[in-house]
Write a protein that holds these residues in place. Structure first.
Motif, PDB file in Angstrom:
ATOM      1  N   UNK A 179       2.169   2.618 -11.658  1.00  0.00           N
ATOM      2  CA  UNK A 179       3.001   2.442 -12.754  1.00  0.00           C
ATOM      3  C   UNK A 179       4.205   1.698 -12.532  1.00  0.00           C
ATOM      4  N   UNK A 180       5.128   1.498 -11.786  1.00  0.00           N
ATOM      5  CA  UNK A 180       6.121   0.686 -11.693  1.00  0.00           C
ATOM      6  C   UNK A 180       5.710  -1.071 -11.592  1.00  0.00           C
ATOM      7  N   UNK A 181       4.520  -1.049 -11.187  1.00  0.00           N
ATOM      8  CA  UNK A 181       3.952  -2.472 -10.917  1.00  0.00           C
ATOM      9  C   UNK A 181       3.775  -3.103 -12.410  1.00  0.00           C
TER      10      UNK A 181
ATOM     11  N   UNK B 259       0.791  -1.100  -0.042  1.00  0.00           N
ATOM     12  CA  UNK B 259       0.145   0.047  -0.028  1.00  0.00           C
ATOM     13  C   UNK B 259       0.795   1.164  -0.109  1.00  0.00           C
ATOM     14  N   UNK B 260       1.838   1.350   0.886  1.00  0.00           N
ATOM     15  CA  UNK B 260       2.975   2.431   0.570  1.00  0.00           C
ATOM     16  C   UNK B 260       3.508   2.598  -0.454  1.00  0.00           C
ATOM     17  N   UNK B 261       3.636   1.426  -1.292  1.00  0.00           N
ATOM     18  CA  UNK B 261       4.388   1.569  -2.490  1.00  0.00           C
ATOM     19  C   UNK B 261       3.633   2.271  -3.552  1.00  0.00           C
ATOM     20  N   UNK B 262       2.329   1.766  -3.615  1.00  0.00           N
ATOM     21  CA  UNK B 262       1.290   2.131  -4.266  1.00  0.00           C
ATOM     22  C   UNK B 262       1.015   3.632  -4.379  1.00  0.00           C
TER      23      UNK B 262
ATOM     24  N   UNK C 179       6.714  -3.418 -14.501  1.00  0.00           N
ATOM     25  CA  UNK C 179       7.405  -4.851 -14.356  1.00  0.00           C
ATOM     26  C   UNK C 179       6.945  -5.983 -15.243  1.00  0.00           C
ATOM     27  N   UNK C 180       5.602  -5.999 -15.782  1.00  0.00           N
ATOM     28  CA  UNK C 180       5.092  -7.027 -16.191  1.00  0.00           C
ATOM     29  C   UNK C 180       5.164  -6.684 -17.792  1.00  0.00           C
ATOM     30  N   UNK C 181       4.761  -5.489 -18.085  1.00  0.00           N
ATOM     31  CA  UNK C 181       4.812  -5.115 -19.711  1.00  0.00           C
ATOM     32  C   UNK C 181       6.136  -5.507 -20.290  1.00  0.00           C
TER      33      UNK C 181
ATOM     34  N   UNK D 165      11.233  -1.407  -7.738  1.00  0.00           N
ATOM     35  CA  UNK D 165       9.931  -2.123  -7.440  1.00  0.00           C
ATOM     36  C   UNK D 165       9.606  -2.613  -8.980  1.00  0.00           C
ATOM     37  N   UNK D 166       9.956  -1.789  -9.991  1.00  0.00           N
ATOM     38  CA  UNK D 166       9.670  -2.450 -11.085  1.00  0.00           C
ATOM     39  C   UNK D 166      10.571  -3.777 -11.463  1.00  0.00           C
TER      40      UNK D 166
END
Length: 312
Positions: free
Chosen positions: A30-32, A21-24, A35-37, A276-277
């Motif tokens: 965006x970073x999350x 939650x803090x990271x979001x 990391x998948x894209x 994070x990414x």
């Protein structure tokens, strides 16, 4: 009168949710998503290959420990069980369910299941000790504040090893309590392993290989998500993230992995968002790389159904 020990399941889940939650809130989604894209087919293939070699090395280490403790385990069986346990660790809460499962199934004899769990505990424990030793060595060779962190890790690790040796060489107690029996079992297992110097060296060597291979997967994730290929700079960060993933919370290290990556990447001047990414990409690669564990998992379920049908 029995004392009920409170479960740490919900506090652990809340801690993971708090970190994410803090990271979001700080960086957004965006970073999350990135990391998948940014994953590529080439990265997936390389991760599959590196993880396959790491799995074989891990299974070999487990078979060595098992043989030293009096219960030989075929390497082929160990590889299949290790793939299955890695998959379960990645998709089930806590990150240790797969290890418990392979420990219970390794002997195949109900009366020896506790022994199987002890073997797995020594296998995983030795891996964690070597991982921390490699982390301490790499950090001690790094510039800046990372060297101080490496010194702290080395001191803590040395204290743990020294304490284990003291317990292993202490005189046995005559009381028959649960703690005394646990200490006696620990002492017996330690003596069995220490009596095989060649096995100890092989276990350490296999663990070093496994640590470096998994760290290479993280370096790969950091590169494909936009980082420059600089193993000297990324290796300490990868090892720190791996150490955080050993905390038995979340799913496959989710939460501690991203939190630690944000901290160490920011400290290295690479940006917390990039950390994070990279962590998200690494988590995806690690999960894909253990998907071959579906095969032994399905075969185990099929054999169980066949046995139930035969006894039904």
């Amino acid at each position: 009168m029995s004392i009920r020990v409170p479960s740490l399941r919900w506090p652990a889940r809340l801690a993971v949710a708090a970190v994410l939650g803090v990271l979001l809130l700080r960086f957004g989604a965006g970073p999350f998503v990135a990391g998948l894209q940014r994953l590529t087919g080439f990265a997936v293939l390389v991760a599959l290959g590196l993880t396959a070699v790491a799995t074989v090395a891990s299974a070999w280490r487990w078979s060595l420990v098992s043989r030293a403790m009096g219960s030989p385990l075929p390497l082929r069986t160990a590889i299949s069980s290790y793939y299955r346990s890695q998959l379960l660790n990645s998709v089930l809460p806590g990150g240790v369910t797969g290890d418990v499962e392979r420990g219970l199934r390794s002997t195949g004899v109900p009366g020896r299941r506790l022994h199987g769990l002890r073997v797995v505990a020594w296998d995983r424990g030795s891996a964690q000790i070597v991982q921390l030793a490699v982390l301490a060595a790499v950090l001690l060779g790094s510039p800046g504040p990372l060297r101080l962190v490496g010194a702290v890790v080395a001191v803590v690790l040395g204290a743990v090893i020294a304490g284990s040796l003291v317990v292993g060489r202490s005189a046995p107690r005559r009381s028959g309590g649960r703690a005394a029996r646990a200490v006696a079992s620990f002492r017996q297992d330690l003596q069995r392993l220490a009596g095989r110097p060649g096995t100890v060296l092989a276990v350490v060597g296999a663990s070093v290989i496994v640590v470096l291979l998994h760290a290479s997967v993280f370096v790969l994730a950091a590169v494909v998500t936009g980082g420059s290929f600089d193993p000297v700079r990324l290796l300490p960060l990868a090892l720190a993230v791996q150490a955080a993933m050993a905390i038995p919370v979340g799913l496959g290290g989710l939460g501690p992995r991203e939190g630690m990556a944000a901290v160490v990447f920011a400290g290295a001047g690479l940006g917390a968002a990039q950390g994070v990414t990279a962590a998200i990409a690494y988590g995806a690669l690690a999960l894909i790389a253990v998907l071959p564990g579906v095969i032994p998992l399905a075969l185990t379920h099929r054999h169980r159904r066949a046995r139930e049908g035969a006894t039904g």
